[in-house]
Write a protein that holds these residues in place. Structure first.
Motif, mmCIF file in Angstrom:
data_model
loop_
_atom_site.group_PDB
_atom_site.id
_atom_site.type_symbol
_atom_site.label_atom_id
_atom_site.label_comp_id
_atom_site.label_asym_id
_atom_site.label_seq_id
_atom_site.Cartn_x
_atom_site.Cartn_y
_atom_site.Cartn_z
ATOM 1 N N GLY A 85 0.817 -1.218 0.000
ATOM 2 C CA GLY A 85 0.000 0.000 0.000
ATOM 3 C C GLY A 85 0.844 1.259 0.000
ATOM 4 O O GLY A 85 1.929 1.281 0.578
ATOM 5 N N VAL A 86 0.367 2.284 -0.676
ATOM 6 C CA VAL A 86 1.030 3.587 -0.640
ATOM 7 C C VAL A 86 -0.044 4.636 -0.362
ATOM 8 O O VAL A 86 -1.053 4.689 -1.067
ATOM 9 C CB VAL A 86 1.743 3.916 -1.975
ATOM 10 N N ASN A 87 0.154 5.412 0.687
ATOM 11 C CA ASN A 87 -0.766 6.518 0.982
ATOM 12 C C ASN A 87 -0.034 7.824 0.727
ATOM 13 O O ASN A 87 0.983 8.092 1.342
ATOM 14 C CB ASN A 87 -1.222 6.476 2.447
ATOM 15 N N HIS A 111 -4.950 6.944 -1.843
ATOM 16 C CA HIS A 111 -4.496 5.677 -1.278
ATOM 17 C C HIS A 111 -4.428 4.670 -2.417
ATOM 18 O O HIS A 111 -5.423 4.429 -3.096
ATOM 19 C CB HIS A 111 -5.479 5.211 -0.201
ATOM 20 N N VAL A 177 3.530 7.324 2.496
ATOM 21 C CA VAL A 177 3.780 6.222 3.429
ATOM 22 C C VAL A 177 3.615 4.912 2.672
ATOM 23 O O VAL A 177 2.628 4.701 1.966
ATOM 24 C CB VAL A 177 2.794 6.263 4.622
ATOM 25 N N LEU A 178 4.615 4.077 2.840
ATOM 26 C CA LEU A 178 4.620 2.769 2.199
ATOM 27 C C LEU A 178 4.320 1.744 3.283
ATOM 28 O O LEU A 178 4.920 1.792 4.366
ATOM 29 C CB LEU A 178 6.025 2.554 1.627
ATOM 30 N N GLY A 179 3.379 0.846 3.014
ATOM 31 C CA GLY A 179 3.031 -0.112 4.064
ATOM 32 C C GLY A 179 2.525 -1.424 3.519
ATOM 33 O O GLY A 179 2.157 -1.528 2.353
ATOM 34 N N GLU A 182 -0.978 -3.252 7.372
ATOM 35 C CA GLU A 182 -1.063 -2.375 8.557
ATOM 36 C C GLU A 182 0.294 -2.000 9.153
ATOM 37 O O GLU A 182 0.374 -1.347 10.171
ATOM 38 C CB GLU A 182 -1.949 -2.975 9.666
HETATM 39 C C1 LIG Z 1 -3.503 4.082 4.282
HETATM 40 O O1 LIG Z 1 -4.637 4.657 4.877
HETATM 41 C C2 LIG Z 1 -5.649 3.713 5.182
HETATM 42 C C3 LIG Z 1 -6.866 4.486 5.675
HETATM 43 O O2 LIG Z 1 -6.511 5.446 6.634
HETATM 44 C C4 LIG Z 1 -5.117 2.716 6.207
HETATM 45 O O3 LIG Z 1 -6.088 1.752 6.513
HETATM 46 C C5 LIG Z 1 -3.879 2.035 5.613
HETATM 47 O O4 LIG Z 1 -3.309 1.162 6.560
HETATM 48 C C6 LIG Z 1 -2.862 3.058 5.174
HETATM 49 N N1 LIG Z 1 -1.781 2.395 4.458
HETATM 50 C C7 LIG Z 1 -0.514 2.787 4.575
HETATM 51 C C8 LIG Z 1 0.430 2.117 3.667
HETATM 52 O O5 LIG Z 1 -0.156 3.648 5.354
#
Ligand SMILES: *[C@@H]1O[C@H](CO)[C@@H](O)[C@H](O)[C@H]1NC(C)=O
Length: 197
Positions: A85-87, A111, A177-179, A182
């Motif tokens: 995920g990338v936000n 997102h 933010v790279l994730g 969670e």
């Molecule tokens: C991005 O934002 C969503 C909603 O707030 C959250 O659920 C998700 O974990 C976030 N992902 C990253 C990569 O931070």
């Protein structure tokens, strides 16, 4: 690969994908774009898995169309694999305040649920990575193995492009933010100004 390259790639991907699907945002025709005062910093926790070590972009200002020189290096202590995920949060300075740019057709503060998927659509599996990544044996698709990645100083030509109509002249800052599941893997901030005519 490192977080910045991922952001840049996913933003580029968003541009390419929106034009490919025909859901084009309104574009603003410009002759020339100048990007000024590029700056960056890590914003992850001290023990973040993915960290940008160096990032150099020149000249300042960068003219589009025109040549840009870039060098980057980064490390990841974990494998970066789907779903990644990338936000992105994009803000613009308006009368001294930072105002969040909404997510408009995959651009702005968006997102992206899986950057790996975006990369696969941009560079279909089986195809060579674009230059100069190919020359330096750098990967361009997931998974990215743990390790250090380094792009030596390379020249790119940035072709003429129109801008999405919301991308008006001014100061911008981007927080990405790279994730994965969670867990925050890395965070990067980039600032620059846009000037076009
Ligand atoms: C991005 O934002 C969503 C909603 O707030 C959250 O659920 C998700 O974990 C976030 N992902 C990253 C990569 O931070």
């Amino acid at each position: 690969m490192d977080t910045t390259v991922m952001f840049v790639v996913s933003l580029t991907a968003a541009f390419v994908l929106t034009s490919a699907t025909g859901s084009q945002p309104s574009w603003r025709q410009v002759n020339k774009v100048k990007l000024l005062g590029f700056d960056w910093e890590n914003c992850g926790k001290p023990d973040a898995a993915a960290v940008m070590r160096t990032l150099m972009v020149s000249p300042d200002p960068i003219s589009i169309p025109g040549e840009v020189t870039a060098a980057a290096s980064g490390t990841t202590s974990v494998e970066l694999a789907a779903p990644l995920g990338v936000n992105v949060t994009l803000e613009k300075e308006v009368a001294g305040f930072w105002v969040k740019v909404p997510c408009l057709e995959e651009m702005g503060s968006c997102h992206y649920s899986d950057a790996c998927d975006v990369l696969d659509q941009l560079i279909p599996p089986g195809q060579d990575c674009p230059e100069p990544l190919h020359t330096y044996g750098l990967p361009c698709r997931c998974p990215f193995k743990p390790g250090s990645y380094s792009l030596p100083e390379s020249d790119f030509f940035l072709p003429h492009m129109d801008l999405p109509s919301w991308l008006t002249n001014g100061h911008y800052r981007l927080h990405g933010v790279l994730g994965s599941e969670e867990e925050e893997l890395g965070c990067l901030k980039v600032a620059l100004s846009v000037s076009s005519d």
